[in-house]
Design a protein around this motif. Structure first.
Motif, PDB file in Angstrom:
ATOM      1  N   ALA A  87       1.030  -1.344   0.280  1.00 22.93           N
ATOM      2  CA  ALA A  87       0.131   0.053  -0.040  1.00 22.93           C
ATOM      3  C   ALA A  87       0.898   1.135   0.178  1.00 22.93           C
ATOM      4  O   ALA A  87       1.979   1.379   0.392  1.00 22.93           O
ATOM      5  CB  ALA A  87      -0.920   0.197   1.267  1.00 22.93           C
ATOM      6  N   SER A  88       0.440   2.163  -0.631  1.00 19.22           N
ATOM      7  CA  SER A  88       1.296   3.492  -0.692  1.00 19.22           C
ATOM      8  C   SER A  88       0.730   4.439   0.483  1.00 19.22           C
ATOM      9  O   SER A  88      -0.338   4.539   0.810  1.00 19.22           O
ATOM     10  CB  SER A  88       0.872   4.154  -2.050  1.00 19.22           C
ATOM     11  OG  SER A  88       1.412   5.694  -1.848  1.00 19.22           O
ATOM     12  N   VAL A  89       1.844   4.825   1.058  1.00 27.88           N
ATOM     13  CA  VAL A  89       1.650   5.915   2.489  1.00 27.88           C
ATOM     14  C   VAL A  89       2.345   7.060   2.189  1.00 27.88           C
ATOM     15  O   VAL A  89       3.504   7.167   1.793  1.00 27.88           O
ATOM     16  CB  VAL A  89       2.282   5.180   3.733  1.00 27.88           C
ATOM     17  CG1 VAL A  89       2.018   5.982   4.832  1.00 27.88           C
ATOM     18  CG2 VAL A  89       1.741   3.776   3.898  1.00 27.88           C
ATOM     19  N   TYR A  90       1.860   8.182   1.893  1.00 23.38           N
ATOM     20  CA  TYR A  90       2.051   9.315   1.494  1.00 23.38           C
ATOM     21  C   TYR A  90       2.197  10.415   2.822  1.00 23.38           C
ATOM     22  O   TYR A  90       0.885  10.577   3.014  1.00 23.38           O
ATOM     23  CB  TYR A  90       1.364   9.932  -0.031  1.00 23.38           C
ATOM     24  CG  TYR A  90       1.774  11.024  -0.279  1.00 23.38           C
ATOM     25  CD1 TYR A  90       3.117  11.407  -1.072  1.00 23.38           C
ATOM     26  CD2 TYR A  90       1.065  12.298  -0.198  1.00 23.38           C
ATOM     27  CE1 TYR A  90       3.516  12.404  -1.827  1.00 23.38           C
ATOM     28  CE2 TYR A  90       1.365  13.406  -1.225  1.00 23.38           C
ATOM     29  CZ  TYR A  90       2.647  13.552  -1.601  1.00 23.38           C
ATOM     30  OH  TYR A  90       2.923  14.772  -1.955  1.00 23.38           O
ATOM     31  N   ILE A  91       3.000  11.689   2.842  1.00 22.45           N
ATOM     32  CA  ILE A  91       2.779  12.419   3.732  1.00 22.45           C
ATOM     33  C   ILE A  91       2.610  13.959   2.812  1.00 22.45           C
ATOM     34  O   ILE A  91       3.618  14.055   2.217  1.00 22.45           O
ATOM     35  CB  ILE A  91       3.971  12.613   4.756  1.00 22.45           C
ATOM     36  CG1 ILE A  91       4.151  11.450   5.563  1.00 22.45           C
ATOM     37  CG2 ILE A  91       3.925  13.887   5.574  1.00 22.45           C
ATOM     38  CD1 ILE A  91       5.426  11.353   6.208  1.00 22.45           C
TER      39      ILE A  91
END
Length: 83
Positions: free
Chosen positions: A43-47
């Motif tokens: 899964a992509s985790v973006y700030i």
């Protein structure tokens, strides 16, 4: 005049070094499916605030390192899932 420039340069570089020294925090977590409770691999985790991100591993865990203290908005995306 030269000593004033050197003093100013020293203060600026000291501030940069101090700011970088405080950016040693991490956000760690596990992304799971709400219904099945299964972990979501890759899964992509973006700030938003830092414009940086990572992917979860095979177990659905992630780590975002070298963060300064503060509040962050995370966006999680996974193929086949929607919110």
């Amino acid at each position: 005049m030269k000593s004033k420039i050197m003093a100013l340069l020293f203060l600026v570089l000291s501030g940069v070094a101090y700011g970088q020294a405080n950016c040693s925090f991490s956000i760690k977590g596990t992304i799971t499916d709400k219904q099945s409770k299964e972990s979501l691999a890759y899964a992509s985790v973006y700030i938003f605030e830092t414009k940086s991100g990572t992917l979860t591993n095979e177990e659905g865990t992630f780590t975002l390192s070298n963060l300064c203290p503060g509040h962050y908005t995370l966006r999680i995306e996974h193929l086949g899932c929607h919110t």
